[in-house]
Design an enzyme around this catalytic site. Structure first.
Site, PDB file in Angstrom:
ATOM      1  N   CYS A  40       0.936  -1.320   0.019  1.00  0.00           N
ATOM      2  CA  CYS A  40      -0.036   0.047   0.043  1.00  0.00           C
ATOM      3  C   CYS A  40       0.948   1.241  -0.061  1.00  0.00           C
ATOM      4  O   CYS A  40       2.032   1.242   0.272  1.00  0.00           O
ATOM      5  CB  CYS A  40      -0.815   0.043   1.194  1.00  0.00           C
ATOM      6  SG  CYS A  40      -1.870  -1.542   1.406  1.00  0.00           S
ATOM      7  N   GLU A  82      13.344 -14.101 -16.581  1.00  0.00           N
ATOM      8  CA  GLU A  82      12.972 -12.707 -16.779  1.00  0.00           C
ATOM      9  C   GLU A  82      11.966 -12.565 -17.949  1.00  0.00           C
ATOM     10  O   GLU A  82      11.062 -11.906 -17.788  1.00  0.00           O
ATOM     11  CB  GLU A  82      14.390 -11.614 -16.844  1.00  0.00           C
ATOM     12  CG  GLU A  82      13.916 -10.346 -16.743  1.00  0.00           C
ATOM     13  CD  GLU A  82      13.151  -9.744 -15.674  1.00  0.00           C
ATOM     14  OE1 GLU A  82      12.805 -10.486 -14.766  1.00  0.00           O
ATOM     15  OE2 GLU A  82      12.499  -8.586 -15.753  1.00  0.00           O
TER      16      GLU A  82
END
Ligand code: G6P
Length: 612
Positions: free
Chosen positions: A2, A484
């Site tokens: 958050c 990746e």
């Protein structure tokens, strides 16, 4: 996770909060909310499920709260589904205190039960509401906000960065921190708190980093800091040099595309200041020569893409240093009872410098006497501050959730470290060292060459965006690169994708290859090119549609075998993956674009992961 923001200012709070939340939205976007103390001393809260734009719209339709002191939050849901009730800020049942929180309160259930027994009613499923109810409960008893805050800090366990408002104290805001990022800004028009400096750049460049256990009291003209025992403390302030424009899209449709395109410049910023007179200069290490001389084993510890840098680093550093190197996921490392001592070097890699698992791994390493060197992008972040030595990537702010320029610059810096150490340890011959130093200097230009014609990747993506499953294969460094490439694709396009060591396919996964399956074969690593070609032929024989990545040197061996070939300039084998990842980033980007995905804010993800 958050993001929190707060302002105790001399102008209206709402625009400051909304602009700040926009910069923090990459940390989570399940809901957004604000609380402001009105001129009449009332707490007004507005919050909505969904993106910040939903809250903005609500504030346009309804009356936006007025007042100069406020807090705001953008949520990545942990406790309780994303809905209006679970959105922050949370209020106590008397409506006197409001809290925004990033982190997790681990003992919330036990506290909640005791508050329920006292007749307090809850309106959300969150751990945060427990904090604010407890705070109000103590406040009602002692009638002193700071007493109540310290009483709560003595009860709660877990990780938190919180902003607290109380309508009986309309001129102040309180900030507390434990194991979650929080910084305080001091500007001409007020004082600020935020999870990340990008939210403050428009207002101030003077910041102080809060440490665990500290409490700050902010008013429009002052900030006072207190330690765990409530004694006042002086804190050093730092000046942030990042440019506001660096955190804006600058004409690109997405931050991700902008950050991909910025890679030549970002690599230049990482490399140039560290090369002088044909030498790699890592000043940060000069003060700690024993760190290199005494090392017998290296662990590279990180999460997500930074871990993939570690995987590539394992191959590269073992070769360069002739020492055992292990790449570990931070979330596994900390609980795996690693065997560390003062001869172990732990390299922690983190863009944000705040990833909780990486931070915990760092602390575990230090506890066991290992030396910690970190490779970090965000200046002054927690991991940077707690490491014995920090090397900054200097890539500038990275906003898109899917990392690109941070990944490449981490890799470049890790390689520079490897070459520097190799020389110090006497493993590198002079000629190779000179070649590598030269190639590091030229790397930004080589990266720019790869980016010269993004259309090629756009066209390719158009032909493949409808696939449901994609396999990346490669050997050695190409295998690590595939991890990746595969992560980039799945995180932003939601296509199922896996990466395999090409030689391992035949032990199970090849059973999943059927006519039309898309396989991305990475074949930049010249020493194993014949083996890679054999693997391409094997999947083709089972009907796979193959895209390959090669260098100018390996292209001839692959041409004719595959439907699509991306070719990157050939550089020193060590540096090859820095260029190799760029086509994979662009391919993932354009596939996601074709699928209409929300590229900068993929579902369920957050850029800075400050929970376990
Ligand atoms: C999140 C991000 C990834 C990043 C990982 C580690 O999952 O989406 O892009 O690689 O966290 O973050 P760090 O800040 O420690 O590099």
């Amino acid at each position: 996770m958050c993001g929190i923001i707060g302002v105790a200012g001399k102008t209206e709070a709402v625009p400051v909060l909304l602009d700040g939340l926009e910069k923090l939205e990459y940390r989570g976007y399940d809901s957004a909310g604000i609380a402001v103390i009105s001129k009449e001393g009332k707490l007004q809260v507005k919050k909505s499920k969904g993106r910040l734009c939903v809250l903005r719209e609500r504030l346009r339709d309804e009356n936006a709260p007025d007042g100069m002191i406020g807090i705001g939050h953008t949520r990545w849901a942990t406790h309780g589904e994303p809905n209006d009730a679970n959105a922050h800020p949370h209020l106590g049942q008397q409506g006197k205190i409001a809290v925004v929180h990033n982190g997790i309160i681990e003992n919330y259930m036990e506290i909640k039960k005791s508050l329920l027994r006292k007749g307090i009613t809850f309106c959300s499923d969150t751990d945060t509401e427990v904090v604010v109810q407890l705070l109000e409960y103590y406040y009602e008893k002692c009638k002193n906000l700071m007493d109540a805050v310290y009483a709560v800090l003595g009860r709660i366990k877990g990780a938190y960065a919180m902003g607290i408002l109380c309508c009986d104290y309309p001129g102040q805001m309180i900030a507390v921190r434990q194991d979650a990022p929080l910084l305080i800004g001091c500007g001409k028009l007020g004082s600020y708190l935020a999870s990340d400096v990008t939210a403050l750049l428009a207002h101030t460049r003077t910041v102080a980093y809060m440490e665990d256990g500290e409490v700050a009291v902010l008013t429009p003209d002052s900030v006072q800091f207190f330690d765990r025992d409530r004694s006042p403390i002086e804190k050093e302030t730092h000046t942030i040099k990042w440019d506001v424009a660096a955190a804006e899209k600058g004409g690109y449709s997405h931050f991700m595309l902008k950050e991909i395109m910025e890679q030549p410049e970002a690599i230049r910023k990482t490399v140039s200041p560290r090369i002088a007179g044909g030498e790699i200069c890592l000043e940060e290490l000069e003060a700690a020569p024993e760190l290199i001389k005494t090392v017998c084993k290296i662990y590279i510890v990180a999460c997500g893409s930074a871990y993939h840098v570690g995987m590539i680093g394992k191959y590269a550093l073992e070769k360069l240093l002739r020492l055992p190197v292990e790449a570990c996921l931070a979330s596994e490392f900390r609980y795996s009872e690693p065997l560390l001592d003062e001869h172990t070097l732990v390299i922690v890699i983190s863009q944000s410098g705040e990833t909780l698992d990486s931070m915990a791994a760092l602390r575990e390493a230090k506890k066991q006497g290992a030396k910690v060197l970190s490779i970090v992008n965000v200046m002054g972040s927690s991991i940077a501050r707690e490491s014995d030595v920090v090397l900054y990537t200097w890539a500038g702010p990275e906003i898109a959730v899917a990392t690109t320029k941070a990944y490449t610059t981490q890799m470049v810096l890790l390689f520079m470290l490897g070459v520097y150490m190799s020389k110090q340890l006497g493993h590198m011959d002079h000629e190779e060292y000179r070649t590598l130093v030269e190639e590091f200097s030229q790397l930004p230009d080589r990266a720019a060459e790869v980016l010269k014609d993004p259309d090629e990747y756009q066209k390719a993506a158009f032909g493949y965006f409808n696939h449901n499953s994609v396999f990346f294969i490669g050997r050695n460094i190409d295998y690590a690169l595939g991890l990746e490439g595969s992560l980039k694709l799945k995180e932003i396009s939601y296509i199922h994708s896996e990466s395999y060591a090409a030689g391992e396919l035949k032990h199970g996964t090849i059973s999943l290859i059927e006519p039309g399956t898309l396989v991305v074969a990475l074949a930049t690593y010249a020493p194993l090119i014949e083996k890679s070609v054999s693997n391409i032929v094997e999947v083709k024989a089972r009907g796979a549609d193959v895209i390959a990545l090669s260098t100018g040197e390996t292209a001839d061996k692959i041409k004719g075998q595959v439907s699509q070939l991306f070719v990157v300039p050939k550089v020193h084998p060590l540096l090859q993956p820095v260029l190799g990842v760029i086509p994979l980033q662009l391919f993932a980007y354009y596939v996601a674009l074709n699928r209409g995905c929300d590229i900068d804010k993929p579902r369920n993800l957050a850029k800075s992961v400050t929970v376990e």
